[in-house]
Structures are given as structure tokens and as C-alpha cells.
Design a protein around this motif. Structure first.
Motif, short mmCIF file in Angstrom:
data_model
loop_
_atom_site.label_atom_id
_atom_site.label_comp_id
_atom_site.label_asym_id
_atom_site.label_seq_id
_atom_site.Cartn_x
_atom_site.Cartn_y
_atom_site.Cartn_z
N GLU A 63 38.99 29.77 49.87
CA GLU A 63 38.67 29.33 48.51
C GLU A 63 38.03 30.48 47.72
O GLU A 63 38.34 30.69 46.54
N GLU A 64 37.15 31.22 48.36
CA GLU A 64 36.50 32.34 47.69
C GLU A 64 37.49 33.46 47.40
O GLU A 64 37.49 34.05 46.31
N LYS A 65 38.36 33.73 48.35
CA LYS A 65 39.35 34.79 48.15
C LYS A 65 40.31 34.44 47.01
O LYS A 65 40.77 35.33 46.27
N ALA A 66 40.58 33.16 46.84
CA ALA A 66 41.51 32.72 45.79
C ALA A 66 40.98 33.05 44.40
O ALA A 66 41.75 33.22 43.45
N LYS A 67 39.65 33.12 44.26
CA LYS A 67 39.04 33.42 42.96
C LYS A 67 38.88 34.92 42.72
O LYS A 67 38.44 35.33 41.65
N GLN A 79 36.04 51.95 45.36
CA GLN A 79 37.27 52.23 46.10
C GLN A 79 37.36 51.40 47.37
O GLN A 79 38.43 50.92 47.74
N GLY A 80 36.21 51.20 48.03
CA GLY A 80 36.19 50.38 49.23
C GLY A 80 36.56 48.94 48.94
O GLY A 80 37.37 48.33 49.66
N VAL A 81 35.99 48.38 47.88
CA VAL A 81 36.29 47.00 47.49
C VAL A 81 37.74 46.88 47.06
O VAL A 81 38.45 45.93 47.43
N ALA A 82 38.20 47.85 46.27
CA ALA A 82 39.59 47.80 45.77
C ALA A 82 40.59 47.84 46.93
O ALA A 82 41.56 47.07 46.95
N LEU A 83 40.35 48.73 47.90
CA LEU A 83 41.25 48.82 49.04
C LEU A 83 41.20 47.54 49.89
O LEU A 83 42.23 47.01 50.31
N ALA A 84 39.98 47.04 50.13
CA ALA A 84 39.84 45.83 50.94
C ALA A 84 40.51 44.64 50.26
O ALA A 84 41.17 43.82 50.91
N GLN A 86 43.00 44.78 48.12
CA GLN A 86 44.44 45.01 48.18
C GLN A 86 45.01 44.59 49.54
O GLN A 86 46.04 43.91 49.62
N LYS A 87 44.33 44.96 50.62
CA LYS A 87 44.80 44.63 51.97
C LYS A 87 44.72 43.13 52.24
O LYS A 87 45.47 42.61 53.06
N ASN A 88 43.80 42.44 51.54
CA ASN A 88 43.67 40.99 51.71
C ASN A 88 44.48 40.21 50.68
O ASN A 88 44.43 38.98 50.65
N GLY A 89 45.18 40.93 49.80
CA GLY A 89 46.02 40.28 48.81
C GLY A 89 45.28 39.50 47.75
O GLY A 89 45.75 38.46 47.29
N ILE A 90 44.09 39.99 47.34
CA ILE A 90 43.31 39.28 46.32
C ILE A 90 42.99 40.20 45.15
O ILE A 90 43.04 41.43 45.26
N ARG A 91 42.63 39.60 44.03
CA ARG A 91 42.32 40.35 42.81
C ARG A 91 40.93 40.96 42.90
O ARG A 91 40.03 40.40 43.52
N SER A 92 40.75 42.10 42.23
CA SER A 92 39.42 42.74 42.19
C SER A 92 39.15 43.31 40.81
O SER A 92 40.04 43.86 40.16
N LEU A 93 37.92 43.15 40.38
CA LEU A 93 37.43 43.73 39.12
C LEU A 93 36.18 44.54 39.44
O LEU A 93 35.24 44.01 40.04
N GLY A 112 44.75 49.23 42.96
CA GLY A 112 45.12 47.97 42.33
C GLY A 112 44.00 47.21 41.66
O GLY A 112 44.20 46.08 41.19
N ALA A 113 42.82 47.80 41.56
CA ALA A 113 41.69 47.11 40.94
C ALA A 113 41.72 47.24 39.41
O ALA A 113 42.23 48.23 38.88
N GLU A 114 41.16 46.24 38.76
CA GLU A 114 40.91 46.33 37.32
C GLU A 114 39.54 46.96 37.15
O GLU A 114 38.57 46.55 37.79
N VAL A 115 39.44 47.99 36.30
CA VAL A 115 38.19 48.73 36.13
C VAL A 115 37.58 48.44 34.77
O VAL A 115 38.28 48.47 33.74
#
Length: 398
Positions: A63-67, A79-84, A86-93, A112-115
Motif C-alpha cells: 500500500e505504501e509503495k503504491a503511493k 540517487q539512492g532513493v531514485a535507484l531503489a 526504480q528497481k521496486n517499480g514505484i514513483r519517486s519525487l 527516473g525520479a522527479e526532481v
């Protein structure tokens, strides 16, 4: 909240994701002790931060990953959050200070992160990220004040003890304190006799000041090119861990850090950012008592912008006495610059540039100043050249 089992669990989760970085012997860093370099600057994403970020995200519910996730960072945690993510298939800002190196911003986007660039320093980016998190409901991935993040960083401590079981001291960069909290907890839990030292930039000594005052202190401002540790205020969790497990936190100047970066480049062909070199700076400039001991300097990251690197190298050369200016007052007559240049050349130094000025104040009408920039071996070499020029009848201006 944090147990050794959790750190081992983090190591298990990360084993197929991160690189087990090498421990390199560095005998010339500080010859009076046995120095080893833990090369997290060669980690994927160029920093240790991926350890804590990935482990934290791996522990989120579906549920948390879905958000999606949101974070704030000076660049490496981003970069660590963005890569993690991406590998988990979730959005990141990711909220990043607008003064962060362009290379870190672009690398974060590449995963793949939004900055979201925020005016100010890390703490300003943190406030913006908190506001956006409330609006979106995304999971907030704190860069240091989180047990899972700290556990991920603690895996470095496990690796160090495996690679060098009889280590006497570990020296760790400190910003918000997540890295040293994890490393110190892991090491002290398994080898209480091993000393753990922290190093901060003298322009951002938030943890050092907090420990000195026995309470969390927030700095009004920070000033250092080591952006990865430019944090105004430590976390409550990291403050508690440092109070309990860290033996001492010291500070180094930007010039000392620049010298350490230059030394790592020349001696070990390793590129580090400012934050990544402070442990080596503390060793080189005798800020910590490690004489006769086996000590590990943790190189926390290598994501330095090339434009900053060129400036840092110049500062490092100046600090080491390898590059410097010399101003000489003399009569304005033909052949004087040739004579001065000959003295410098005879002493094995190299003239980089010469500026001839006839209009300096407080000089005679027939006098002039000659400003010479030269490359020398060290401060003693420069002193010898100054004495030789003075012995030749010239006035060297201090």
C-alpha cells in the motif's frame, strides 16, 4: 528500534543490489599509523546512501509503495532513493537544494525520479519535502533519521569488521549522522574496543556542537563545499546513537579537505567529493589520536562536480605549498624579471605566470612589483626560494 539482527537483515536484502566495496591499504596518508580506505565512493550511485535508501524502501508495504516515495537530499541520498524506487517499480519525487552539483541532479533524474529544486540548503529542501509529503501521502524516506536507513548504513560496519577484524579505529564523515550511527552501532555491538570517530566540516559542525552542548543544536547557517555533510541540525535518533556509540566528533577546514581530495587523487587514483574526503583530512592533519593504530577512513562518496573539482585541486595545491604567489619589490630596470626567474628555475621550481606592476601605492617612482605564481614541491621549498631571492638583494613582500 535498531538491533544487530536488523543490520544483518539489511545486509541480506542488499547483497544482490549493492557492491561490497574494497578496503584499500593507504600507507602514505598518515605514515605513523596503518590507514585503510573503505571505498564507498566506488559504490553504485557513487555513494553509500543507496544502502539505507534501498533497505528502507524494501520494507514498505504494498500500500505504501503504491503511493510512491518522496525524499530530500543534497544529491547522494537522492540517487539512492531514485535507484531503489526504480528497481521496486514505484514513483519517486526528490527535493534537492538548488546549489547541489549539476552532476548529482542529472544523475538523480537518470534513475527516473522527479526532481524539485529548492532554494537554500538541505534543511530548506527537507521542509519542502515534508510539505509535499502531506499533500501526496507518499512515503517519506528520510536521509538519516530513520531506523531502517541507519540499519542499511550499518552494513558498512559489518563489512569493515569482516575485512579487517583487528581494526582499532573507524573514521566516518558526519552530516545528519545516519552513516556514523549505523556504522558505530554495528561496530560497537561486535567490537566495543574499536574506536569510532566522526568528522564534520568546520563550516557545518552541527553534530559536534550538539554533542559538546549535550543537546541537539540547530546552526543558523552552514558554509562548506562538502555539500553532502552541510546539515544545520542532526536528527534526534542520530544524536542519541552518536551520544552512546561515537567516541569523538572533530572538524576539518575546507582547505584541509581539499588537500585530502588531492592526496587521494595523486596517491590512490581515487576521486572523492568533499564529504567523502573529510575522514582522510582528519587523519592527515592529526585531528584524531590514531598513532600506531589500524584505522579505517570511510570514503563516503565520489560525486563531485568537475567544475568544483578543478577549484578544489587548486586549493589543495595551495594548502600543500605546491602552488603559490610571491610578490617582489624591485627597481624598474631591464633584466630584473629575468634574474628573478633564473633564481626560481635554479631551485627547481616552475614559473606559472608573472605580473609586472609599476603603479602600486607606497612605492618609489622608479620601483615596481613583480608577482610570480610558481609551482613548488612544498612549503619548505617555497621558503628556500624566498630566501634566495632576498639574498640576491630583492625585497620579498610577505
Amino acid at each position: 528500534m535498531l538491533t544487530l539482527d536488523k543490520v544483518y537483515h539489511a545486509a541480506s536484502v542488499l547483497k544482490d543490489v549493492i557492491r561490497k566495496t574494497d578496503l584499500i591499504h593507504a600507507p602514505r596518508i598518515y605514515p605513523e599509523s596503518q590507514i585503510y580506505l573503505k571505498t564507498e565512493n566506488l559504490q553504485i550511485t557513487g555513494s553509500f546512501k543507496v544502502r539505507g535508501a534501498y533497505y528502507k524502501i524494501s520494507q514498505l508495504t504494498k500500500e505504501e509503495k503504491a503511493k510512491g516515495v518522496i525524499a530530500c537530499s543534497a544529491g547522494n541520498h537522492a540517487q539512492g532513493v531514485a535507484l531503489a524506487a526504480q528497481k521496486n517499480g514505484i514513483r519517486s519525487l526528490i527535493c534537492i537544494p538548488d546549489g547541489a552539483p549539476i552532476s548529482k541532479v542529472e544523475a538523480t533524474k537518470s534513475y527516473g525520479a522527479e526532481v524539485c529544486l529548492v532554494k537554500g540548503v538541505y534543511d530548506d529542501a527537507y521542509k519542502k519535502a515534508c510539505a509535499l509529503q502531506k499533500e501526496s501521502g507518499a512515503a517519506f524516506i528520510h536521509p538519516f533519521n530513520d531506523p531502517d536507513v541507519i540499519a542499511g548504513q550499518g552494513t558498512i560496519g559489518l563489512e569493515i569488521l569482516e575485512q579487517l577484524p583487528d581494526v582499532d579505529a573507524v573514521i566516518v564523515p558526519v552530516g545528519g549522522g545516519g552513516l556514523i550511527s549505523g556504522v558505530a552501532f554495528a561496530i560497537k555491538s561486535m567490537n566495543p574496543k574499536c574506536k569510532v570517530y566522526g568528522v564534520q566540516a568546520s563550516g557545518a559542525p552541527s553534530m559536534a556542537k550538539s554533542l559538546e552542548d549535550h543537546k541537539i543544536e540547530e546552526l543558523k547557517s552552514v558554509s562548506t563545499f562538502a555539500d553532502g555533510i552541510a546539515v544545520k541540525c542532526p536528527g534526534n535518533l542520530t544524536y542519541d546513537f552518536c551520544s552512546k556509540y561515537v567516541d569523538q566528533v572533530v572538524t576539518v577546514t575546507d582547505d584541509e579537505t581539499a588537500t585530502a581530495i588531492l592526496t587521494l587523487i595523486e596517491q590512490h587514483k581515487l576521486i572523492t567529493e568533499g564529504a567523502g574526503a573529510v575522514a582522510v583530512a582528519a587523519s592527515m592533519f592529526n585531528k584524531i589520536d590514531i598513532k600506531g593504530k589500524k584505522a579505517v577512513c570511510l570514503l563516503s562518496g565520489g560525486n563531485i562536480d568537475v567544475t568544483i573539482l578543478s577549484k578544489v585541486i587548486s586549493r589543495g595545491l595551495l594548502k600543500a605549498g605546491r602552488l603559490g604567489d610571491l610578490t617582489i619589490e624591485t627597481m624598474d630596470r631591464p633584466g630584473r624579471i629575468k634574474e628573478i626567474s633564473a633564481i626560481i628555475a635554479d631551485h627547481g621550481a616552475n614559473v606559472v605566470s608573472i605580473h609586472h606592476d609599476r603603479m602600486m601605492e607606497n612605492m618609489g617612482v622608479n620601483a615596481c612589483s613583480v608577482k610570480v605564481r610558481m609551482e613548488t614541491r612544498n612549503h619548505e621549498h617555497r621558503k628556500q626560494i624566498c630566501e634566495a631571492i632576498a639574498d640576491a638583494g630583492y625585497h620579498v613582500i610577505p
